[in-house]
Design an enzyme around this catalytic site. Sequence first.
Site, mmCIF file in Angstrom:
data_model
loop_
_atom_site.group_PDB
_atom_site.id
_atom_site.type_symbol
_atom_site.label_atom_id
_atom_site.label_comp_id
_atom_site.label_asym_id
_atom_site.label_seq_id
_atom_site.Cartn_x
_atom_site.Cartn_y
_atom_site.Cartn_z
ATOM 1 N N GLU A 212 51.487 -68.597 -47.086
ATOM 2 C CA GLU A 212 50.850 -67.458 -47.744
ATOM 3 C C GLU A 212 51.870 -66.494 -48.359
ATOM 4 O OE1 GLU A 212 46.633 -66.970 -45.476
ATOM 5 O OE2 GLU A 212 48.323 -65.972 -44.520
ATOM 6 N N ARG B 248 43.201 -57.588 -40.090
ATOM 7 C CA ARG B 248 42.084 -58.212 -39.369
ATOM 8 C C ARG B 248 41.791 -57.474 -38.068
ATOM 9 N NH1 ARG B 248 40.763 -60.353 -44.038
ATOM 10 N NH2 ARG B 248 42.239 -61.916 -44.764
ATOM 11 N N LYS C 1 56.305 -66.390 -38.910
ATOM 12 C CA LYS C 1 55.459 -67.025 -39.920
ATOM 13 C C LYS C 1 56.351 -67.245 -41.128
ATOM 14 C CE LYS C 1 51.392 -66.168 -42.853
ATOM 15 N NZ LYS C 1 50.247 -65.264 -43.128
ATOM 16 N N ARG D 147 55.299 -70.542 -36.070
ATOM 17 C CA ARG D 147 53.901 -70.845 -36.380
ATOM 18 C C ARG D 147 53.774 -72.075 -37.286
ATOM 19 N NH1 ARG D 147 50.662 -67.216 -39.047
ATOM 20 N NH2 ARG D 147 48.888 -67.108 -37.645
ATOM 21 N N ARG E 142 43.684 -79.163 -47.533
ATOM 22 C CA ARG E 142 44.415 -78.139 -46.783
ATOM 23 C C ARG E 142 44.433 -78.437 -45.279
ATOM 24 N NH1 ARG E 142 42.636 -71.840 -46.043
ATOM 25 N NH2 ARG E 142 43.872 -71.496 -44.182
ATOM 26 N N HIS F 103 34.336 -71.818 -43.865
ATOM 27 C CA HIS F 103 35.073 -71.007 -44.847
ATOM 28 C C HIS F 103 34.264 -70.683 -46.106
ATOM 29 C CE1 HIS F 103 38.662 -68.890 -45.750
ATOM 30 N NE2 HIS F 103 39.457 -69.629 -45.008
ATOM 31 N N TRP G 166 41.263 -71.179 -51.982
ATOM 32 C CA TRP G 166 40.786 -69.844 -51.658
ATOM 33 C C TRP G 166 39.270 -69.742 -51.843
ATOM 34 C CZ3 TRP G 166 44.707 -66.433 -54.895
ATOM 35 C CH2 TRP G 166 45.948 -66.426 -54.247
ATOM 36 N N LYS H 192 47.338 -72.980 -34.506
ATOM 37 C CA LYS H 192 45.971 -72.469 -34.453
ATOM 38 C C LYS H 192 45.037 -73.533 -33.872
ATOM 39 C CE LYS H 192 46.209 -69.055 -38.161
ATOM 40 N NZ LYS H 192 45.574 -68.497 -39.366
ATOM 41 N N GLU I 298 47.206 -71.048 -30.505
ATOM 42 C CA GLU I 298 46.960 -69.700 -31.016
ATOM 43 C C GLU I 298 45.467 -69.544 -31.251
ATOM 44 O OE1 GLU I 298 48.135 -66.771 -34.814
ATOM 45 O OE2 GLU I 298 48.933 -68.802 -34.711
ATOM 46 N N ASP J 264 41.399 -72.326 -40.223
ATOM 47 C CA ASP J 264 41.767 -70.933 -39.981
ATOM 48 C C ASP J 264 40.737 -70.192 -39.142
ATOM 49 O OD1 ASP J 264 43.079 -68.520 -40.081
ATOM 50 O OD2 ASP J 264 42.551 -68.059 -42.140
ATOM 51 N N GLU K 45 37.835 -62.026 -37.086
ATOM 52 C CA GLU K 45 38.018 -62.065 -38.536
ATOM 53 C C GLU K 45 36.894 -62.810 -39.239
ATOM 54 O OE1 GLU K 45 41.183 -63.887 -41.833
ATOM 55 O OE2 GLU K 45 41.713 -63.865 -39.700
#
Length: 680
Positions: A271, A148, A267, A304, A315, A500, A523, A339, A366, A344, A372
């Site tokens: 993911e 990113r 982290k 994190r 999510r 998103h 996703w 975050k 964060e 995200d 990104e």
Amino acid sequence: MFPRKKHLLFLIVLLPFLAHAQEGSQLWLRYKPVEKHIASQRRIGLRDQHKTAQLARKELERYWSGPTIEMHIDKGAKRLKEGYQIKGSASGIHLNAAEPIGLLYGAYHLLRLQETKADMRNLFLEEIPDYDIRILNHWDNLDRTVERGYAGYSLWLWDELPGKLSPRYEQYARANASIGINATVLNNVNASPEILTSEYIVKVKAIAAVFRKYGIKVYLSANFSAPKVLDGLADSDPLRKPVQQWWETKVKEIYQQIPDFGGFLVKANSEGQPGPQDYGRTHADGANMLADALKPYGGLVMWRAFVYNPTAEDRAKQAYQEFVPLDGEFRDNVIIQIKNGPIDFQPREPVTPLFGAMTHTPQMIEFQITQEYLGFSNHLVYLAPLFKETLDSDTYANGPGTTVARVTDGSTFKNKKTAISAVANIGEDANWTGHDFAQANWYAFGRLAWNHQLSSEQIAEEWIRQTFSNDAQFVLPVRQMMMRSREVAVDYMMPLGLHHIFAYGHHYGPEPWGEMEGGRPDWMPWYYHNADTVGVGFDRTTAGSGAVSQYKEPLRSTFNKLESCPENLLLWFHHVPWTHRMKSGRTLWDELCMHYDRGVHEVRAFQKVWDTLQPYVDKQRFEQVQSKLKIQAKDAVWWKDACLLYFQTFSKMPIPYQVERPIHELQELKKIKLDMKHHN
């Protein structure tokens, strides 16, 4: 004439020096050395011989054109922490600090006042940072690619270290110190275990040595499976003694090389990254094992809360569900890094409900400086308004006024250590950030990390005056453009709480249809927008996913009701009929169209504004920004057409006549597959 091969070789050798000379490399530190006759008429007094204090004196001796300055370290003034006190008039200035780094920060403050033409008669100010740790997270890989990152390869030349030090290391440290950033994580949160090998620790030591006199501590992202991967342990179970001993030995090795090492960023179980849950353990088990190893040296674990794994749940609820039950179970040298929003780093999200929900666990925010989800380094998007929107959001964790800033800066829960972080947008490009205006986001994070009460407007004006010009004819229109830019990006990308709906993987352009086969639902863009013939939006009410229930009152009730939910978050919390009447009197569909159209027209207005300012800017930077604005204007139309044409297949409603007609066909837009090598 050179023979062709020799001529090419000459250019290759010369290019790094030409690049360094390009406008943009100086960032906001475009100080002019003071003339000798002025320097001879004033004195920079300092008795302390500490390297950092002497660095402060050197900066002032070279660039300060004002009266005599007397610098003094008062070790008894502990309340100043890393801060400073400035008193003075036209005849002389006293700069006092409790620590040498305070003198350096004070020196940069004086130079900032000088560069912005501030009134410095009868100065009296005291600056104490709001956060103990003000840290950049670099998502840099050991092969020098940057996840990113949109400003070229990583600054860290691992192959040359420790023997050769790039001059950019010190330039980077100086830029950070000038805005009060005092820590950096060198490597990606998707960490390679290799960074913890002896070979790399010696390389990290060399970088840390450069940063030290600028008050910057080095941290590393740690891969939780390092004991197993690097030294063949049976597993990396945090409750097994051999694993604990491995980390204790490794931490000891690091501190022998780097005595002021900051600690680890982790982290885990997100993911696909390894973590304690792989062994049936909790996040607290994993964090505490590392915290125990770091404790004797004063090191910290930044763990994190971005946990993103397959789940049947919404999510947006996942981090809260995993971490709130663990409140009070973490060691006191663990800080949970959260975050700003529950998904995200979207162009707009509500603040995550996790802030303030853990009253016995230090929390840090964060942010993402790298864009990104905001057009990479192609789009002019000033992020201070986004940062401020989050910091000033009330969590109601301890009644009204418990803002995110107050939850994280220690004023509400009296945390032992406080911290604030952001993902860096820095690379090896001559101008560091890819877009000249993206420098402002690095600058803004540093300034807000130091003082979260500063306004976005003040920070923008400081940056403009130091980076470009003090002329009001330039400052005012550019500040207005910057202040509008984040809202404009939301308009042409994802207004009214949409989120998103980016192209899969690279997150650059629009792809609300999300037609990739075999991917996880979360996703896919359709997971977030849920468009159908009735309406659009994610139902997170008590009748839907129930995500609103994670918020304290009155936020819970406000977000839960269609009538009271802020319209800029409407489609985040509600699935809304296309025909729903908005506050403007328009239907939701028409309102959506108007927002997209407004975004396009405002980016074009940015182009016009910038073109009128050509007389105030050097040719290279003027053309660089002009070129980027052309890309942004094209991209805004791409976003508008893709989203409206796609959503129209569900709404079946006409695009209002006052909205600019689409210039693309939906089927053609669906065929676009970007080669992201052109954008990185």
